[in-house]
Design an enzyme around this catalytic site. Structure first.
Site, short mmCIF file in Angstrom:
data_model
loop_
_atom_site.label_atom_id
_atom_site.label_comp_id
_atom_site.label_asym_id
_atom_site.label_seq_id
_atom_site.Cartn_x
_atom_site.Cartn_y
_atom_site.Cartn_z
N HIS A 230 -76.62 -29.08 28.51
CA HIS A 230 -76.84 -27.86 27.71
C HIS A 230 -78.33 -27.58 27.51
O HIS A 230 -78.70 -26.47 27.12
CB HIS A 230 -76.10 -27.92 26.38
CG HIS A 230 -76.68 -28.85 25.35
ND1 HIS A 230 -76.14 -30.08 25.08
CD2 HIS A 230 -77.72 -28.72 24.51
CE1 HIS A 230 -76.83 -30.66 24.12
NE2 HIS A 230 -77.80 -29.85 23.75
N ASP B 116 -71.79 -33.15 29.83
CA ASP B 116 -73.05 -32.71 29.21
C ASP B 116 -74.23 -33.57 29.66
O ASP B 116 -75.05 -34.01 28.84
CB ASP B 116 -72.93 -32.74 27.69
CG ASP B 116 -73.97 -31.83 27.01
OD1 ASP B 116 -74.78 -31.23 27.74
OD2 ASP B 116 -73.96 -31.74 25.77
N SER C 267 -81.63 -33.46 21.73
CA SER C 267 -80.67 -33.48 22.84
C SER C 267 -81.31 -34.01 24.11
O SER C 267 -82.38 -33.55 24.52
CB SER C 267 -80.14 -32.06 23.11
OG SER C 267 -79.23 -31.69 22.12
#
Length: 569
Positions: A151, A182, A260
């Protein structure tokens, strides 16, 4: 006591005094309470709200190391006098050593990622939305590669990376991306970037209460940051980005926007990749465990690209009710789950039957609640065993059918849903004829109806997207998304948002098949059969002439998407 540590520059820790955080309190009022959210993405209208990390503030006047205690036991520390007991002092020093070890290990590996991305407009599939900028983290693995979250680089048009202590940003390319898990792998051509960089090694799955340190570049500053916590839970969890159920590790360390893709370090190795948190809750974050990471990387190395995660294509019901077990002839020493539904495109569809009792998977007994043993007195759903199989591998299953036990071999492979859950890194398909805009039904299209798309999107299409299974490979649900008004289609404007079933009496298999049926029409009139027995009839030659003027009027460059311009079969 768990300590959150933000490190701006490494220096010797001379003293410790509990104090309040000097950082501002960040609130995201648009995020629904207790929903899993990605740490470091922008709101795109999906079911979960995402964070924006386009703004970073550098607090240059802050000390190099700031310890912020979550809680302090009054019996162990005297807050008023800022003195620590020997027990608490030892804990603080141990935590600080672990933090320093993590930062020393990460300084030459963890990078900051700058992404420019542009998502398509599913209501107007020939257009893109405005570009946006996001930031995330990543770290170097063997082979001069950078591992990060999918993402972080989804729908990217331009990616830059910057290593710690360097003012230079280097151009990066996405080599492989797996949106279900992901994860993504980046490469950097510049040899200057790799000078002084070291790769991190992967470890195993940490046990409960083991300490981990999440390293990355969260919002609130421009320098590297370390957040410490312990492992709280290990179990299959919903991955927000890919909308899949895979193993994840829950930790009590804060994972904020920008974290992230950063590593969660345990000792001197990586225990996982930070990727999402639980909004509305304090310090509940999630990391992708090493088995999922290794499955992704090994697939890329062996096949040159992402291969996906396998599925049996089964919908199973627990058999915890004694009467249910007795009805299906299960003995007292038998455990398993009831097969309720089988995906027609799966290999299991040819072998298993509805009402079979699935007793074992690869020799591992399945409990009545669908779980299997996992480590020391832990349990996990048997789906995890299936997802860790490589594509085209064979699994041995033992079932109870009509009171008799039978053994079968089933070949496993990734299965695609009838209605795609996501379509990152690709343009949507469309076909326009006489102002009628045809598209395949996808969940991203339904997401365009807003954050509450489940209630605001067309009810019939939403139910089909979530419940229906494909009957054959390549099948799509083709819908009439809208009508671009013209004299040729006047009176049909209220027939949008309906599924197209037939063209001139022939059942539509997918959008490419619909285009073929339209282009090869030999009759004077062209008939479309839709939901609710609705019908659209057009004079074929007049409709062909009208198409060009409608495209020109609406400034649409092509009557179809690029993937439909290939030569028809």
């Amino acid at each position: 006591m768990m300590l959150r540590t933000t490190i701006h520059a490494v220096r010797r820790l001379s003293s410790f005094q509990p104090k309040k955080s000097v950082f501002p309190s960040w609130r995201h009022n648009t995020i629904p309470p207790f929903s899993l959210v990605e740490a470091g993405t922008v709101n795109t209208g999906h079911s979960a709200s995402f964070f924006s990390t386009t703004t970073a503030i550098n607090f240059n006047d802050q000390p190099a190391v700031t310890f912020i205690p979550d809680e302090v036991d009054d019996t162990a520390a005297d807050i008023s006098s800022h003195t620590l007991s020997p027990v608490l002092l030892n804990s603080v020093l141990t935590d600080s050593v672990d933090a320093y070890s993590a930062i020393e290990l990460a300084l030459d590996s963890v990078v900051k990622i700058f992404t420019v991305s542009c998502s398509p407009n599913y209501f107007l599939p020939w257009q893109n939305k405005s570009q946006r900028e996001t930031m995330g983290s990543g770290f170097v693995i063997t082979g001069k590669r950078i591992l990060t979250n999918a993402h972080v680089v989804a729908d990217n048009t331009f990616v830059l990376v910057r290593k710690h202590g360097s003012p230079t940003k280097y151009r990066a390319e996405v080599k492989a991306v797996g949106h279900e898990c992901d994860l993504a792998i980046l490469t950097v051509e510049s040899e200057d970037f790799w000078d002084g960089m070291t790769s991190l090694e992967l470890s195993g799955i940490p046990f409960l209460q083991e300490a981990v340190a999440v390293v990355g570049y969260p919002q609130g500053g421009d320098n590297i940051s370390v957040t410490k916590g312990v492992v709280s839970r290990v179990e299959p969890t919903q991955y927000v980005h890919g909308a899949t159920q895979l193993m994840a590790i829950q930790i009590d360390a804060a994972i904020n926007p920008g974290n992230s893709g950063g590593p969660a370090i345990m000792g001197n190795k990586v225990a996982g990749v930070a990727f999402q948190n639980l909004s509305g809750a304090e310090n509940i974050g999630y990391i992708i465990p090493v088995p999922v990471i290794e499955h992704f990387i090994s697939g890329v190395e062996s096949c040159g690209g992402y291969v996906g995660f396998c599925s049996m294509g089964l919908s199973c019901q627990p058999t915890e009710n004694a009467q249910l077990r007795e009805h299906f002839g299960m003995k007292s020493d038998m455990t398993g789950v009831l097969v309720s539904k089988i995906n027609p495109v799966s290999d299991a569809y040819k072998i298993l039957k509805k009402d079979d009792i699935l007793l074992k998977f690869d020799g591992v007994p399945i409990a009545n609640d669908g779980t299997v043993p996992f480590r020391n007195r832990e349990r996990i759903t048997f789906d995890h065993l299936v997802s860790m199989k490589r594509p085209n591998e064979t699994a041995q299953v033992r079932v109870l059918r009509n009171g008799e036990e039978q053994e079968f071999s089933i070949k496993l492979h990734p299965l695609q849903p009838l209605v795609p859950v996501h379509q990152y890194d690709q343009l949507p398909s469309y076909f326009i004829f006489a102002g009628l805009v045809f598209i395949p039904l996808t969940q991203p299209y339904l997401h365009e109806y807003g954050e509450d798309w489940f209630n605001t999107s067309p009810r019939r299409l939403c139910e089909r997207a979530l419940k229906e299974l494909p009957q054959n490979a390549g099948q799509q649900l083709v819908i009439l998304s809208q009508v671009l008004m013209d004299d040729i289609n006047a009176g049909y404007e209220r027939l949008s948002e309906m599924q197209v079933f037939k063209v001139n009496g022939v059942k539509v298999e997918n959008l490419k098949h619909l285009r073929k049926l339209v282009d090869e029409c030999t009759e004077d009139n062209l008939r479309f059969d839709l939901d609710d027995e609705r019908v659209i009839v057009l004079n074929y030659e007049s409709a062909k002439l009208a198409t060009s003027r409608i495209l020109k009027r609406h400034r649409i460059p092509s009557a179809m998407s690029d993937n439909l311009t290939d030569k028809l079969d």
